[in-house]
Design a protein around this motif. Sequence first.
Motif, PDB file in Angstrom:
ATOM      1  N   GLN A 157      -4.132  -1.050  12.319  1.00  8.42           N
ATOM      2  CA  GLN A 157      -3.305  -0.213  13.189  1.00  8.42           C
ATOM      3  C   GLN A 157      -2.411   0.701  12.359  1.00  8.42           C
ATOM      4  OE1 GLN A 157      -0.071  -1.968  15.777  1.00  8.42           O
ATOM      5  NE2 GLN A 157      -1.469  -1.299  17.398  1.00  8.42           N
ATOM      6  N   ASN A 158      -1.923   0.155  11.236  1.00 11.12           N
ATOM      7  CA  ASN A 158      -1.079   0.922  10.314  1.00 11.12           C
ATOM      8  C   ASN A 158      -1.453   0.567   8.879  1.00 11.12           C
ATOM      9  OD1 ASN A 158       1.089   2.142  12.228  1.00 11.12           O
ATOM     10  ND2 ASN A 158       1.099  -0.045  12.738  1.00 11.12           N
ATOM     11  N   TYR A 159      -1.312   1.535   7.992  1.00 13.46           N
ATOM     12  CA  TYR A 159      -1.589   1.341   6.570  1.00 13.46           C
ATOM     13  C   TYR A 159      -0.390   1.898   5.811  1.00 13.46           C
ATOM     14  CZ  TYR A 159      -4.262   1.646   2.132  1.00 13.46           C
ATOM     15  OH  TYR A 159      -4.715   1.513   0.850  1.00 13.46           O
ATOM     16  N   TYR A 160       0.314   1.005   5.072  1.00 11.15           N
ATOM     17  CA  TYR A 160       1.538   1.400   4.381  1.00 11.15           C
ATOM     18  C   TYR A 160       1.354   1.343   2.860  1.00 11.15           C
ATOM     19  CZ  TYR A 160       3.678   0.318   8.925  1.00 11.15           C
ATOM     20  OH  TYR A 160       3.995   0.267  10.261  1.00 11.15           O
ATOM     21  N   PHE A 161       1.818   2.394   2.171  1.00  6.85           N
ATOM     22  CA  PHE A 161       1.914   2.350   0.712  1.00  6.85           C
ATOM     23  C   PHE A 161       3.315   1.846   0.355  1.00  6.85           C
ATOM     24  CE2 PHE A 161      -1.352   5.658   1.243  1.00  6.85           C
ATOM     25  CZ  PHE A 161      -2.334   5.156   0.393  1.00  6.85           C
ATOM     26  N   VAL A 162       3.369   0.828  -0.502  1.00  2.00           N
ATOM     27  CA  VAL A 162       4.640   0.254  -0.944  1.00  2.00           C
ATOM     28  C   VAL A 162       4.654   0.297  -2.468  1.00  2.00           C
ATOM     29  CG1 VAL A 162       6.178  -1.738  -0.845  1.00  2.00           C
ATOM     30  CG2 VAL A 162       4.547  -1.344   1.010  1.00  2.00           C
ATOM     31  N   SER A 163       5.664   0.931  -3.047  1.00  2.00           N
ATOM     32  CA  SER A 163       5.700   1.036  -4.500  1.00  2.00           C
ATOM     33  C   SER A 163       7.129   1.043  -5.018  1.00  2.00           C
ATOM     34  CB  SER A 163       4.986   2.311  -4.964  1.00  2.00           C
ATOM     35  OG  SER A 163       5.741   3.453  -4.642  1.00  2.00           O
ATOM     36  N   THR A 164       7.265   0.804  -6.314  1.00  2.18           N
ATOM     37  CA  THR A 164       8.587   0.772  -6.936  1.00  2.18           C
ATOM     38  C   THR A 164       9.224   2.156  -7.007  1.00  2.18           C
ATOM     39  OG1 THR A 164       7.509   0.955  -9.091  1.00  2.18           O
ATOM     40  CG2 THR A 164       8.088  -1.256  -8.343  1.00  2.18           C
ATOM     41  N   ARG A 165       8.420   3.207  -7.036  1.00  2.00           N
ATOM     42  CA  ARG A 165       8.944   4.566  -7.203  1.00  2.00           C
ATOM     43  C   ARG A 165       8.698   5.448  -5.990  1.00  2.00           C
ATOM     44  NH1 ARG A 165      11.396   5.734 -12.514  1.00  2.00           N
ATOM     45  NH2 ARG A 165      10.898   3.887 -13.758  1.00  2.00           N
ATOM     46  N   GLY A 166       8.096   4.886  -4.950  1.00  2.00           N
ATOM     47  CA  GLY A 166       7.842   5.675  -3.755  1.00  2.00           C
ATOM     48  C   GLY A 166       6.661   6.619  -3.920  1.00  2.00           C
ATOM     49  N   VAL A 167       6.501   7.518  -2.987  1.00  2.00           N
ATOM     50  CA  VAL A 167       5.420   8.505  -3.062  1.00  2.00           C
ATOM     51  C   VAL A 167       6.004   9.854  -3.471  1.00  2.00           C
ATOM     52  CG1 VAL A 167       4.079   7.297  -1.306  1.00  2.00           C
ATOM     53  CG2 VAL A 167       5.587   9.156  -0.624  1.00  2.00           C
TER      54      VAL A 167
END
Length: 379
Positions: free
Chosen positions: A130-140
């Motif tokens: 339903q949703n796909y999230y990118f999670v990272s230390t520095r963001g996008v």
Amino acid sequence: MDDFYEIEEPKYNRTLSNKQLIMGKNMPPIDRLKIISADEFEELIEEWIYGYLRPKYKKVQKIKKVIRLAGSGDKGRDVVAFKKYSKDGSEIWDNYQCKHYSSALTPSEMWVEFGKLCYYTYIGEYSVPQNYYFVSTRGVGPKLSDLLMKPDKLRDELIANWDKHCLKNISEKEVRLVDEFKEYVEKFDFSIFESINPGELINQYKDTIYFSFRFGGGLTERPKPLKEPAKVKQEEQMYVKKLYNAYSDHKKVEINNLVKLEEHQYLFSHFKRQRNYFYQAESLRVFDRDSKPDGLDGFEEMKNEVYHGIVDIVYDEYKDGFERVRAATREAKALALSSNNALRDFADIPVKMGICHHLANEKKPDSADEILWVIDYEQ
């Protein structure tokens, strides 16, 4: 000759706590997140899953499941959070793709992740989230952020970059964007892709019991202490019985219930205070259990400190058990607890005195180690 000036002694015009002297200047969580190692980030994500995502998805559906699939063979799924869990293809789920990179995520780095999702949902390995999230230390980064805001453009750019970034990088065989698969990608809903920026990640992580242990800041404010119930509960029986024995030893008459104790107003008032102290300590035990990760037990450590602080006092000689109670609790309230204990700031006088009764509420394998108020020295 170069100009020069005499250096004056620096002046520190702010208050300085002992914690600052030991730990140095506090680093904001958003900055600390940027420098943590890949292993630490992996641990943080697992804590975030358990402390934030699991409760979040539990509120959505009674049936919930949050699992971590990171590693080889994850097929483009790092953290899978189910809003509806099933095994028949009707599940409703979200995907969290976690990246520990030294800079903000770019489209060229993420094309393969978009490609994996399209390919593996096309061949039926799993359903579309339903949703796909990118999670990272520095963001996008700005380019990827712009594409996430424009799903149609994101689709077009993926198609244009397929051969360069996806063709040979999705599976062991080449994945060509042709025929029915190309039609599938062209119709795919790219609006499901979003990002969780580092600030949002930290705010969500703050809702977990793990935050202060990774970013500092101390424990949350201790809740209002529990009020002792009017009726003595089953779990209080041992320390209450020992208090009755102490009162009986003091008055030289049998006192084994509240009715008899009420005949001695001073002792009855003392008993009510001790129960209040017991529940003051009990509230700290519950707070400790609910506010810190499993495996860290500050309350047990504090009990151990109090035990060693009072045990020799307990086994001194007194004219009766009531005097022994008073001496032990008096010693406990004066104890200076270790600065290493995370609960030290919450251990006020009632808590330390209440811990004496928590200790008395436990049966020790060796009676010589047990907290007793009436002692037969001839045994």
